[in-house]
Write a protein that holds these residues in place. Sequence first.
Motif, PDB file in Angstrom:
ATOM      1  N   LEU A 132      33.717  61.489   6.645  1.00 51.78           N
ATOM      2  CA  LEU A 132      33.392  60.440   5.681  1.00 51.78           C
ATOM      3  C   LEU A 132      34.606  59.599   5.288  1.00 51.78           C
ATOM      4  O   LEU A 132      34.456  58.497   4.771  1.00 51.78           O
ATOM      5  CB  LEU A 132      32.767  61.055   4.429  1.00 51.78           C
ATOM      6  CG  LEU A 132      31.463  61.814   4.650  1.00 51.78           C
ATOM      7  CD1 LEU A 132      30.949  62.368   3.320  1.00 51.78           C
ATOM      8  CD2 LEU A 132      30.404  60.926   5.296  1.00 51.78           C
ATOM      9  N   THR A 133      35.807  60.120   5.524  1.00 52.95           N
ATOM     10  CA  THR A 133      37.028  59.403   5.174  1.00 52.95           C
ATOM     11  C   THR A 133      38.205  60.089   5.845  1.00 52.95           C
ATOM     12  O   THR A 133      38.143  61.282   6.154  1.00 52.95           O
ATOM     13  CB  THR A 133      37.255  59.391   3.646  1.00 52.95           C
ATOM     14  OG1 THR A 133      38.490  58.720   3.348  1.00 52.95           O
ATOM     15  CG2 THR A 133      37.318  60.789   3.069  1.00 52.95           C
ATOM     16  N   ASP A 134      39.264  59.341   6.084  1.00 50.14           N
ATOM     17  CA  ASP A 134      40.490  59.953   6.610  1.00 50.14           C
ATOM     18  C   ASP A 134      41.459  60.278   5.483  1.00 50.14           C
ATOM     19  O   ASP A 134      42.534  60.825   5.719  1.00 50.14           O
ATOM     20  CB  ASP A 134      41.154  59.034   7.634  1.00 50.14           C
ATOM     21  CG  ASP A 134      41.572  57.688   7.035  1.00 50.14           C
ATOM     22  OD1 ASP A 134      40.935  57.238   6.059  1.00 50.14           O
ATOM     23  OD2 ASP A 134      42.514  57.066   7.560  1.00 50.14           O
ATOM     24  N   ARG A 135      41.097  59.962   4.249  1.00 49.06           N
ATOM     25  CA  ARG A 135      41.981  60.189   3.107  1.00 49.06           C
ATOM     26  C   ARG A 135      41.774  61.587   2.538  1.00 49.06           C
ATOM     27  O   ARG A 135      40.706  62.167   2.671  1.00 49.06           O
ATOM     28  CB  ARG A 135      41.744  59.127   2.025  1.00 49.06           C
ATOM     29  CG  ARG A 135      42.095  57.727   2.523  1.00 49.06           C
ATOM     30  CD  ARG A 135      41.707  56.640   1.553  1.00 49.06           C
ATOM     31  NE  ARG A 135      41.959  55.330   2.136  1.00 49.06           N
ATOM     32  CZ  ARG A 135      43.043  54.597   1.926  1.00 49.06           C
ATOM     33  NH1 ARG A 135      43.975  55.034   1.109  1.00 49.06           N
ATOM     34  NH2 ARG A 135      43.196  53.423   2.503  1.00 49.06           N
ATOM     35  N   CYS A 136      42.825  62.102   1.899  1.00 51.89           N
ATOM     36  CA  CYS A 136      42.752  63.459   1.362  1.00 51.89           C
ATOM     37  C   CYS A 136      43.617  63.560   0.118  1.00 51.89           C
ATOM     38  O   CYS A 136      44.593  62.832  -0.048  1.00 51.89           O
ATOM     39  CB  CYS A 136      43.207  64.471   2.422  1.00 51.89           C
ATOM     40  SG  CYS A 136      42.925  66.200   1.945  1.00 51.89           S
ATOM     41  N   SER A 137      43.257  64.515  -0.742  1.00 53.32           N
ATOM     42  CA  SER A 137      44.020  64.762  -1.963  1.00 53.32           C
ATOM     43  C   SER A 137      45.169  65.727  -1.730  1.00 53.32           C
ATOM     44  O   SER A 137      45.974  65.963  -2.640  1.00 53.32           O
ATOM     45  CB  SER A 137      43.087  65.310  -3.050  1.00 53.32           C
ATOM     46  OG  SER A 137      42.191  66.269  -2.518  1.00 53.32           O
ATOM     47  N   LEU A 138      45.263  66.294  -0.515  1.00 55.26           N
ATOM     48  CA  LEU A 138      46.373  67.152  -0.133  1.00 55.26           C
ATOM     49  C   LEU A 138      47.082  66.538   1.068  1.00 55.26           C
ATOM     50  O   LEU A 138      46.590  65.583   1.667  1.00 55.26           O
ATOM     51  CB  LEU A 138      45.886  68.565   0.194  1.00 55.26           C
ATOM     52  CG  LEU A 138      45.131  69.297  -0.934  1.00 55.26           C
ATOM     53  CD1 LEU A 138      44.637  70.651  -0.435  1.00 55.26           C
ATOM     54  CD2 LEU A 138      46.012  69.465  -2.171  1.00 55.26           C
ATOM     55  N   LEU A 185      29.062  67.613  18.377  1.00 56.05           N
ATOM     56  CA  LEU A 185      29.592  66.270  18.548  1.00 56.05           C
ATOM     57  C   LEU A 185      30.256  65.877  17.235  1.00 56.05           C
ATOM     58  O   LEU A 185      29.980  66.469  16.191  1.00 56.05           O
ATOM     59  CB  LEU A 185      28.476  65.267  18.880  1.00 56.05           C
ATOM     60  CG  LEU A 185      27.719  65.471  20.189  1.00 56.05           C
ATOM     61  CD1 LEU A 185      26.557  64.484  20.272  1.00 56.05           C
ATOM     62  CD2 LEU A 185      28.650  65.299  21.381  1.00 56.05           C
ATOM     63  N   ARG A 186      31.097  64.842  17.275  1.00 50.19           N
ATOM     64  CA  ARG A 186      31.800  64.395  16.077  1.00 50.19           C
ATOM     65  C   ARG A 186      31.655  62.890  15.895  1.00 50.19           C
ATOM     66  O   ARG A 186      31.657  62.139  16.866  1.00 50.19           O
ATOM     67  CB  ARG A 186      33.283  64.778  16.156  1.00 50.19           C
ATOM     68  CG  ARG A 186      33.495  66.275  16.196  1.00 50.19           C
ATOM     69  CD  ARG A 186      34.940  66.666  16.424  1.00 50.19           C
ATOM     70  NE  ARG A 186      35.023  68.119  16.527  1.00 50.19           N
ATOM     71  CZ  ARG A 186      35.141  68.946  15.486  1.00 50.19           C
ATOM     72  NH1 ARG A 186      35.236  68.436  14.270  1.00 50.19           N
ATOM     73  NH2 ARG A 186      35.182  70.246  15.654  1.00 50.19           N
ATOM     74  N   LEU A 187      31.538  62.492  14.656  1.00 42.44           N
ATOM     75  CA  LEU A 187      31.474  61.086  14.285  1.00 42.44           C
ATOM     76  C   LEU A 187      32.592  60.822  13.295  1.00 42.44           C
ATOM     77  O   LEU A 187      32.630  61.412  12.213  1.00 42.44           O
ATOM     78  CB  LEU A 187      30.117  60.763  13.650  1.00 42.44           C
ATOM     79  CG  LEU A 187      29.926  59.339  13.123  1.00 42.44           C
ATOM     80  CD1 LEU A 187      29.965  58.321  14.262  1.00 42.44           C
ATOM     81  CD2 LEU A 187      28.606  59.231  12.357  1.00 42.44           C
ATOM     82  N   THR A 188      33.531  59.952  13.665  1.00 46.61           N
ATOM     83  CA  THR A 188      34.642  59.652  12.765  1.00 46.61           C
ATOM     84  C   THR A 188      34.187  58.696  11.668  1.00 46.61           C
ATOM     85  O   THR A 188      33.134  58.059  11.760  1.00 46.61           O
ATOM     86  CB  THR A 188      35.823  59.025  13.528  1.00 46.61           C
ATOM     87  OG1 THR A 188      35.443  57.717  13.988  1.00 46.61           O
ATOM     88  CG2 THR A 188      36.232  59.881  14.718  1.00 46.61           C
ATOM     89  N   ALA A 189      35.019  58.588  10.635  1.00 47.82           N
ATOM     90  CA  ALA A 189      34.664  57.746   9.493  1.00 47.82           C
ATOM     91  C   ALA A 189      34.531  56.282   9.871  1.00 47.82           C
ATOM     92  O   ALA A 189      33.839  55.515   9.198  1.00 47.82           O
ATOM     93  CB  ALA A 189      35.701  57.908   8.384  1.00 47.82           C
ATOM     94  N   ASP A 190      35.189  55.875  10.978  1.00 51.61           N
ATOM     95  CA  ASP A 190      35.092  54.478  11.407  1.00 51.61           C
ATOM     96  C   ASP A 190      34.141  54.298  12.591  1.00 51.61           C
ATOM     97  O   ASP A 190      34.253  53.344  13.353  1.00 51.61           O
ATOM     98  CB  ASP A 190      36.477  53.916  11.748  1.00 51.61           C
ATOM     99  CG  ASP A 190      37.203  54.704  12.834  1.00 51.61           C
ATOM    100  OD1 ASP A 190      36.800  55.851  13.119  1.00 51.61           O
ATOM    101  OD2 ASP A 190      38.188  54.179  13.390  1.00 51.61           O
ATOM    102  N   GLY A 191      33.193  55.222  12.736  1.00 52.00           N
ATOM    103  CA  GLY A 191      32.089  55.000  13.656  1.00 52.00           C
ATOM    104  C   GLY A 191      32.327  55.332  15.110  1.00 52.00           C
ATOM    105  O   GLY A 191      31.614  54.828  15.985  1.00 52.00           O
TER     106      GLY A 191
END
Length: 371
Positions: A52-58, A298-304
């Motif tokens: 859902l996002t590449d950002r993280c709090s750690l 399978l994997r879906l990245t946050a940018d589609g």
Amino acid sequence: MTAIPVTIGRRMLHPAASADRGAPATAAPAVSMGAPLVDMHGRVHRDLRVSLTDRCSLRCTYCMPEQGNEWLARTSILTVDEIVRIARVAAADGITTFRLTGGEPLLRTDIVEVVRRLAAITGPDGAPVEVAMTTNGIRLPELLPALVDAGLHRLNISIDTLRRDRFHVLTRRDRLDDVRAGIAAAQASGLRPLKLNAVAMRNVNEDELVELVEFAIAHDAQMRFIEQMPLDAGHTWERSRMVTQEEILTALSARWTLTPVPGRGGAPAARWVLDGGPHAVGVIASVTAPFCGDCDRLRLTADGQLRNCLFSSTEYDLLPILRTGPSPGGEPVETGIDGMLRSCVHGKLPGHAINDPAFLQPARGMNAIGG
């Protein structure tokens, strides 16, 4: 009509958005929408990991650098409508589990809506899909009641150490109490099975393996140890720093009698019962004991971008399909999504080849691929 991707470096684009940018790649055989997603090696795919996002709090050292991160452009991040549109096609094609990852998925301000709308999706047999999540747990105390109400089924929470000083060094943040509060909230929620994940690292936490299992048992959770993989954004992974499955089991055997659990199937973790049960421990040994032959993910990245393997160097771009509409031939968007899913599955290799001398680490770090 099946979508035929076009190769641009390592990214596969739909011809509706890029009809003149390269030679067509080998397309998947024509199969009707709704047929199972089966690759060339007979593996049926039932699990889609959705970042859902590449950002993280750690800022865990094995995942991303402390500073200088190049974040995905916000305009490229999939909207809830786009995620759901992909998920509905995937569910029609036999995907039964959607695991939400990141980065840190709880940083999405619309996370409850994402869960609610995914949980409302049903498969061809009318059964609802399962929605799971992997998180660092920091925002669980405030969000978990709403997530459970929205339809979240399962949780995996990451915790690599129980010692504050180590946690601070490893994650570059002093948030251990917040993670532990999130685990306590998950325990109280009743979501089961509850799993705790730890990356086993030499000279970092290898002396805490037994302590981490005991902590998991105390929280009615199952501990899962993960061999450190070459997925850090800084590309600093060294095999010598990895604690192997054999070493993990040897350490645990000094405390418990371990009995293998048969019938692993496509699950990434092999499991062992502790002292005859009811508690168990899992090990994800992607490096020393690959389970690629049974992989159903399978994997879906946050940018589609669709990825058929965590270590793949090829991505299949869904954004042009979602944002430019029907192809020049009038192909519906759903048909294009289905075609790209099948092209992605068709291109899946037998294994990840980590142990091949010619192996190249993916350009993206784990936070940008999705756990």
